[in-house]
Write a protein that holds these residues in place. Structure first.
Motif, PDB file in Angstrom:
ATOM      1  N   THR A  64       0.841  -1.181   0.000  1.00 52.68           N
ATOM      2  CA  THR A  64       0.000   0.000   0.000  1.00 52.68           C
ATOM      3  C   THR A  64       0.884   1.242   0.000  1.00 52.68           C
ATOM      4  O   THR A  64       1.865   1.308   0.757  1.00 52.68           O
ATOM      5  CB  THR A  64      -0.909   0.029   1.241  1.00 52.68           C
ATOM      6  N   VAL A 276     -11.365  -6.053   2.124  1.00 50.38           N
ATOM      7  CA  VAL A 276     -10.499  -4.926   1.753  1.00 50.38           C
ATOM      8  C   VAL A 276     -10.731  -3.646   2.546  1.00 50.38           C
ATOM      9  O   VAL A 276     -10.008  -2.666   2.348  1.00 50.38           O
ATOM     10  CB  VAL A 276     -10.642  -4.611   0.250  1.00 50.38           C
ATOM     11  N   SER A 317     -10.831  -3.499  -4.888  1.00 50.71           N
ATOM     12  CA  SER A 317     -10.058  -2.850  -3.841  1.00 50.71           C
ATOM     13  C   SER A 317     -11.003  -2.060  -2.935  1.00 50.71           C
ATOM     14  O   SER A 317     -12.187  -1.910  -3.223  1.00 50.71           O
ATOM     15  CB  SER A 317      -9.023  -1.906  -4.458  1.00 50.71           C
ATOM     16  N   TYR A 357      -4.590  -3.321  -5.915  1.00 50.10           N
ATOM     17  CA  TYR A 357      -4.735  -3.712  -4.518  1.00 50.10           C
ATOM     18  C   TYR A 357      -5.096  -2.571  -3.580  1.00 50.10           C
ATOM     19  O   TYR A 357      -5.815  -2.756  -2.614  1.00 50.10           O
ATOM     20  CB  TYR A 357      -3.432  -4.345  -4.024  1.00 50.10           C
ATOM     21  N   ALA A 358      -4.551  -1.388  -3.809  1.00 53.05           N
ATOM     22  CA  ALA A 358      -4.734  -0.337  -2.812  1.00 53.05           C
ATOM     23  C   ALA A 358      -4.708   1.030  -3.459  1.00 53.05           C
ATOM     24  O   ALA A 358      -3.978   1.259  -4.421  1.00 53.05           O
ATOM     25  CB  ALA A 358      -3.623  -0.417  -1.756  1.00 53.05           C
TER      26      ALA A 358
END
Length: 382
Positions: A64, A276, A317, A357-358
């Motif tokens: 992240t 998430v 996400s 993902y982030a």
């Protein structure tokens, strides 16, 4: 692999009961819930790529980025750490930590903290010069939190430790119970005011005093239910979101809920399973559930404002609200922009084709995402 495929077993009984089916060499059946195909979309907002950069692949971990002092700090599994201008994408510096990393970056703009394999915590100054190293009690999978003169990490054995930001001396350590079976995921830590809000396995959220690590309060976001250990997994997801006097969070096989930051009193909670975490703005709490639905809840009451079902099982996400849009990334590297008012699809932007993902809200209305392949992408919806 998605986070729900990564389980950690504690004890032989849990190992035999819960992990025997997770053989990586076994043949894979067709997915029970195939991801929804993307429908043709006529954009109602214009999305442009403001800048891109690449720091390197995430490997088996979730990385992240952090926003501080007008910069994006990002890292990769091979040890790369970079400081990038949040507005223009210009790289200020790039270093290698000298060891493979297992989590993203924490920074307050003057200290940059990362964690290497075997729980080695490393801190660097704003120019990328190493300050100190310290040893956590075990592997760390979530980004350190930096603030109020401390670097705070949660390790896989459910110990939360705080280190002096200047010297690396450990100030305090807190131990929490560890369930028999947990997701191998990265529930995070956020520092706000005089507390560290820590998401824990077992669906717990705890507020620790920064002075000594004592628990100010602890609440359940997901209560374990079911007859087997797999059914009873109710781990926290993502990083708790603090906004105003509330802290909001979500749990896998649990709830999305908001609590008073001072005493942990529940404001509201709604059944929801998320891997998430949540996004929060002044009006809504946004959550992407395990089925790919994105839901907006009214902050004050928890009433459902809208739900978008068009991204089913696309491994989303955590939502990032910026201005009049809410952005979510998916497993094919697309970032989807939803209307803040009604959840309708407004635009879609491709990145590098790897899972997103982030993300975070950047300056000037930017949304900034990191992908599994290592791209840092800044997008602007206009």
């Amino acid at each position: 692999m998605r986070l729900t495929e990564k389980l950690t077993c504690v004890g032989m009984v849990a190992l035999l009961a819960g992990c025997s089916s997770l053989n990586p060499f076994a043949s894979k059946a067709a997915p029970r819930n195939p991801p929804a195909a993307l429908q043709e979309l006529k954009p109602t907002v214009s999305v442009r790529t403001a800048w891109t950069a690449n720091v390197g692949k995430s490997g088996a971990y979730v990385f992240t980025p952090a926003l501080a002092a007008g910069s994006i700090f990002a890292a990769a599994a091979d040890g790369t750490i970079a400081r990038i201008g949040a507005v223009d994408g210009r790289e200020a510096w790039r270093i290698n930590a000298g060891a493979p990393l297992t989590a993203g970056v924490g920074s307050d703009g003057t200290t940059v903290a990362v964690v290497a394999e075997k729980g080695v915590l490393m801190a660097f100054d704003a120019d990328g010069k190493q300050r100190w190293k310290a040893q956590a009690s075990s592997e760390v999978l979530s980004a350190p939190a930096v603030g109020q003169g401390l670097v705070v990490v949660r390790s896989a054995d459910n110990r939360i430790a705080a280190y002096d930001v200047e010297s690396g001396t450990r100030r305090w350590i807190a131990q929490r119970p560890t369930p028999p079976l947990t997701l191998r995921t990265a529930p995070g830590v956020v520092i706000a005011g005089n507390s560290a809000f820590v998401a824990l396995p077992g669906g717990r959220l705890v507020a620790l005093a920064l002075t000594n690590g004592g628990a100010r309060w602890e609440v359940a976001v997901g209560d374990p239910r079911g007859t087997t250990e797999l059914e009873r997994i109710a781990d926290m997801s993502g990083i708790p979101a603090v906004h105003g006097g509330e802290v909001c969070a979500a749990a896998y096989q649990g709830r999305v809920a908001c609590f008073d930051v001072n005493n942990g009193a529940a404001r509201w909670g709604k059944e929801l399973s998320s891997e998430v975490g949540v996004g929060v703005d002044e009006r809504y709490v946004y959550a992407a559930d395990s089925a790919g639905n994105v839901t907006a809840f009214v902050r004050g009451t928890g009433a459902g404002a809208w739900r978008n079902k068009w991204l089913a099982y696309r491994s989303l996400s955590a939502p990032v609200p910026v201005g009049n849009v809410v952005a979510v990334g998916d497993f094919e590297g697309y970032v989807h922009f939803l209307s803040r008012e009604d959840g309708s699809m407004m635009a879609r932007q491709a990145t590098d084709g790897s899972p997103v993902y982030a993300g975070l809200a950047g300056p000037g209305g930017l949304t900034i995402f990191q992908t599994k392949a290592g791209s840092i992408v800044a997008l602007k919806a206009e």
